[in-house]
Design an enzyme around this catalytic site. Structure first.
Site, PDB file in Angstrom:
ATOM      1  N   ASP A 124       0.820  -1.207   0.000  1.00  0.00           N
ATOM      2  CA  ASP A 124       0.000   0.000   0.000  1.00  0.00           C
ATOM      3  C   ASP A 124       0.858   1.262   0.000  1.00  0.00           C
ATOM      4  OD1 ASP A 124      -2.222  -1.589  -0.008  1.00  0.00           O
ATOM      5  OD2 ASP A 124      -2.659  -1.368   2.121  1.00  0.00           O
ATOM      6  N   GLY A 125       1.983   1.234   0.721  1.00  0.00           N
ATOM      7  CA  GLY A 125       2.868   2.397   0.749  1.00  0.00           C
ATOM      8  C   GLY A 125       3.424   2.731  -0.628  1.00  0.00           C
ATOM      9  N   ASN A 157      -4.422   8.995   1.530  1.00  0.00           N
ATOM     10  CA  ASN A 157      -4.841   8.345   2.773  1.00  0.00           C
ATOM     11  C   ASN A 157      -5.151   9.323   3.894  1.00  0.00           C
ATOM     12  OD1 ASN A 157      -5.024   5.637   2.189  1.00  0.00           O
ATOM     13  ND2 ASN A 157      -3.387   4.995   3.551  1.00  0.00           N
ATOM     14  N   GLY A 193      -6.653   2.756   7.549  1.00  0.00           N
ATOM     15  CA  GLY A 193      -5.233   2.811   7.859  1.00  0.00           C
ATOM     16  C   GLY A 193      -4.958   3.290   9.279  1.00  0.00           C
ATOM     17  N   TYR A 194      -4.155   4.336   9.394  1.00  0.00           N
ATOM     18  CA  TYR A 194      -3.734   4.878  10.692  1.00  0.00           C
ATOM     19  C   TYR A 194      -4.942   5.260  11.546  1.00  0.00           C
ATOM     20  CZ  TYR A 194      -0.723   7.733  13.806  1.00  0.00           C
ATOM     21  OH  TYR A 194      -0.052   8.271  14.874  1.00  0.00           O
TER      22      TYR A 194
END
Length: 291
Positions: A73-74, A146, A188-189
């Site tokens: 994903d990064g 994101n 995500g985060y």
């Protein structure tokens, strides 16, 4: 057909799939342009790619029909930053770990190439956010797919984030930080800090505090037409800004505004790629170890 390709280092198990991909692209006479970092890595590996065209920045990209991300994903987030406002459609091959955005497994690369050449895919347009500040913090790459995060640096003390919504005072967050997430970034985060999952085309942002001092301060969902501005106070007089995979330490005099970006990320999805299937498989929804 012309395609661009960006990637990161990959493990030995992925090498046969990557070699097979380049062999198939050559067999089909598909013109390929590599990102400079990935070309350098391939040249140091045993993968034969027969590609001389390279790009360093969005302006160097040739007239690609699409761009392929090879990593996790990064890597796909990096790929989106390379594309920028050109909105070239991007697809991710997952040779990383989770693969929530990069959803094509390596063993399905031949199927992916055939589908791309035949046009048997759909374009999923994802909203992005953009950062405005009194200084250029990220070398012109002031947008993210994101999330954007304000967090403390290496000190143990909390920071105070004074947040404003459309110019009106919202809250002072005493916390380790604050995340502003898009629907795409909601898994995500933000999710790891207790934020909700939003379906990709929700027209919202999420404000998620990171370890807030007041436990009754919860994540907040706002319209993505909102303009969010922030002032940050820290005992160290500095704090960390993160925009997808990029980060920078700034001093507390920095003023920050977040709003919806004027362009979108166009993600290529195979016809059998479904968001809710991804939720169930990647987050183990419905999995009961007793059964």
């Amino acid at each position: 057909m012309k395609i661009a390709l960006h990637g990161r280092n990959f493990n030995a198990a992925a090498r046969p799939f990557i070699q097979a991909m380049f062999d198939e692209l050559a067999r089909r006479r598909i013109e390929v342009q590599l990102s400079a970092p990935f070309r350098q890595f391939l040249d140091q590996s045993d993968v034969q790619h027969h590609t001389s065209l390279v790009y360093d920045a969005p302006a160097d990209l040739f007239d690609a029909r699409l761009i392929v991300s090879m990593g996790g994903d990064g890597t796909l987030l990096e790929t989106v930053s390379l594309v920028g406002a050109r909105q070239i459609p991007a697809i991710g091959i997952n040779v990383g770990r989770l693969g929530f955005l990069a959803t094509v497994p390596p063993e399905r690369i031949p199927d992916m190439i055939r589908a791309l050449e035949a046009g048997k895919y759909r374009i999923d347009e994802r909203s992005m956010l953009t950062l405005e500040s009194d200084t250029d913090l990220f070398d012109g790459l002031n947008f993210g797919l994101n999330d954007f995060a304000i967090t403390k640096t290496d000190t143990s003390s909390m920071i105070t984030v004074h947040a404003y919504l459309n110019g009106q005072f919202l809250n002072s967050y005493w916390a380790d930080g604050l995340i502003i997430s898009t629907p795409t970034g909601s898994t995500g985060y933000s999710l790891s800090c207790g934020g909700p999952v939003l379906v990709p085309h929700s027209q919202n942002f999420i404000l998620t505090p990171v370890s807030p001092h007041n436990l009754n301060v919860r994540p907040l969902v706002v319209e993505d037409t909102s303009v969010l501005s922030f002032e940050v106070k820290s005992r160290s007089n500095s704090f960390l800004l993160s925009l997808d995979s990029r980060s920078r330490v700034v001093d507390e005099s920095t003023r920050i505004t977040i709003r919806k970006a004027p362009f979108v990320a166009r993600l290529i999805k195979m016809l059998d790629d479904d968001f809710f299937n991804t939720l169930r498989s990647k987050l183990s929804w419905g999995l009961d170890m007793r059964n």
